[in-house]
Design a protein around this motif. Sequence first.
Motif, short mmCIF file in Angstrom:
data_model
loop_
_atom_site.label_atom_id
_atom_site.label_comp_id
_atom_site.label_asym_id
_atom_site.label_seq_id
_atom_site.Cartn_x
_atom_site.Cartn_y
_atom_site.Cartn_z
N LEU A 1 0.83 -1.20 0.00
CA LEU A 1 0.00 0.00 0.00
C LEU A 1 0.87 1.26 0.00
CD1 LEU A 1 -2.93 1.00 0.06
CD2 LEU A 1 -2.75 1.11 2.55
N GLN A 2 1.94 1.24 0.79
CA GLN A 2 2.84 2.38 0.83
C GLN A 2 3.60 2.54 -0.49
OE1 GLN A 2 5.08 1.33 4.33
NE2 GLN A 2 3.80 2.58 5.67
N ARG A 3 3.96 1.39 -1.11
CA ARG A 3 4.69 1.45 -2.39
C ARG A 3 3.85 2.11 -3.47
NH1 ARG A 3 5.16 -0.93 -7.20
NH2 ARG A 3 3.38 -2.26 -6.82
N ILE A 4 2.58 1.74 -3.56
CA ILE A 4 1.71 2.30 -4.59
C ILE A 4 1.47 3.78 -4.35
CG2 ILE A 4 -0.64 2.22 -5.53
CD1 ILE A 4 -0.62 -0.78 -5.02
N SER A 5 1.28 4.15 -3.09
CA SER A 5 1.02 5.56 -2.79
C SER A 5 2.25 6.42 -3.04
CB SER A 5 0.56 5.72 -1.34
OG SER A 5 1.60 5.41 -0.45
N LEU A 6 3.45 5.79 -3.16
CA LEU A 6 4.67 6.55 -3.39
C LEU A 6 4.66 7.24 -4.76
CD1 LEU A 6 7.34 7.15 -1.93
CD2 LEU A 6 8.37 5.31 -3.27
N PHE A 7 3.75 6.85 -5.65
CA PHE A 7 3.64 7.53 -6.95
C PHE A 7 3.51 9.04 -6.78
CE2 PHE A 7 0.74 9.63 -9.91
CZ PHE A 7 1.44 9.48 -11.10
N TRP A 8 2.75 9.45 -5.76
CA TRP A 8 2.54 10.88 -5.55
C TRP A 8 3.82 11.55 -5.07
CZ3 TRP A 8 -1.35 11.99 -8.22
CH2 TRP A 8 -2.41 11.09 -8.33
#
Length: 342
Positions: A53-60
């Motif tokens: 979940l944290q990896r995907i949100s790192l896009f921002w």
Amino acid sequence: MSENVYEFSDRNSIEEQARRWLIRLDGDPPLSDGDAAALREWLARSPAHRKELQRISLFWNRANVLTELAIPLHPLIDNKAQWFARIATAFVLVLAVALVPWLMQSPERGSNGVYGTVVGQEQTLRLADGSTLQLNTDSQVQVDYSKALRKIRLLRGEVHFEVAREPDRPFEVYARSGLVRAVGTAFSVYLKDEEVQVTVTEGQVDIATINMTAQAQGTEATVVVPGARKLGTLKSGQTTTFSENISEISEVSVAELERRQSWRQGVLIFRGEPLSDVVREVNRYTPMTIEIADPALNSLKVGGRFEVGEFEAMFEVLEQSFGIEIARLSDQRIQLWLPGNR
């Protein structure tokens, strides 16, 4: 009395579930109490869930507009505060989407600040002067540009630097007590255990050690670092590992340079390294923990070319070509054994 039992999920399944949760977290209306409880329960199943979940949100974070997701990290807030938080989140996300094309083109994309990658991720950062930083897995840098100096502090991991030429404004990389100074060149710096490894692919760099307790002095135009002691100069095709002193400057063959830089193309190359070294390197790129449970395997020579994140192919090679037993203790822990010794 019943007990919940969860089967191990593969990486694709966890990624899909994390994406769905991220969409719901950033959506409207806010999560209900039941949904929030379900999310907490999902996060608690495995460290892999939280990391994904944290990896995907790192896009921002790549767009330099990182939105903190309060639900996975902190207790639930009251409904009224949650409502306003959702409005603010939605506004920031809309703004981020609008800014992404501009940010991708702007030379200021990598302004002063801290940038990093998670395990298994690689990121290229373009700085205001045209220099580029390619961050390897689990790496972090702090960018500090001024009129007089271009300063980068390597806080963790490994970075490849391609430096835009500005003779009047040196480019300095600080790593622990080490200092690498360049003008226009290309090189990699890796915080390896307690030492600093530098490999030059183009041009040359000066290597120095500094007094970590000393403070920079002088005006902006004449900044100096007290206690800096030059250790040597590295030219293209050379490498060294140092801390307080340089023990040796080595020439790197074309094949070895390709192997060391292969991560920049998303692959890892091994040419007869001991299995202990291979496992140590692979563990840098995956949230899994791979262990050599049988000491007799440590010195086994291994070769191959493997894509980062696709290590099942490596396990197949170890099983089929070397007869190694792969023991999967969980979805995050793997042990390597000689057959019959487990």
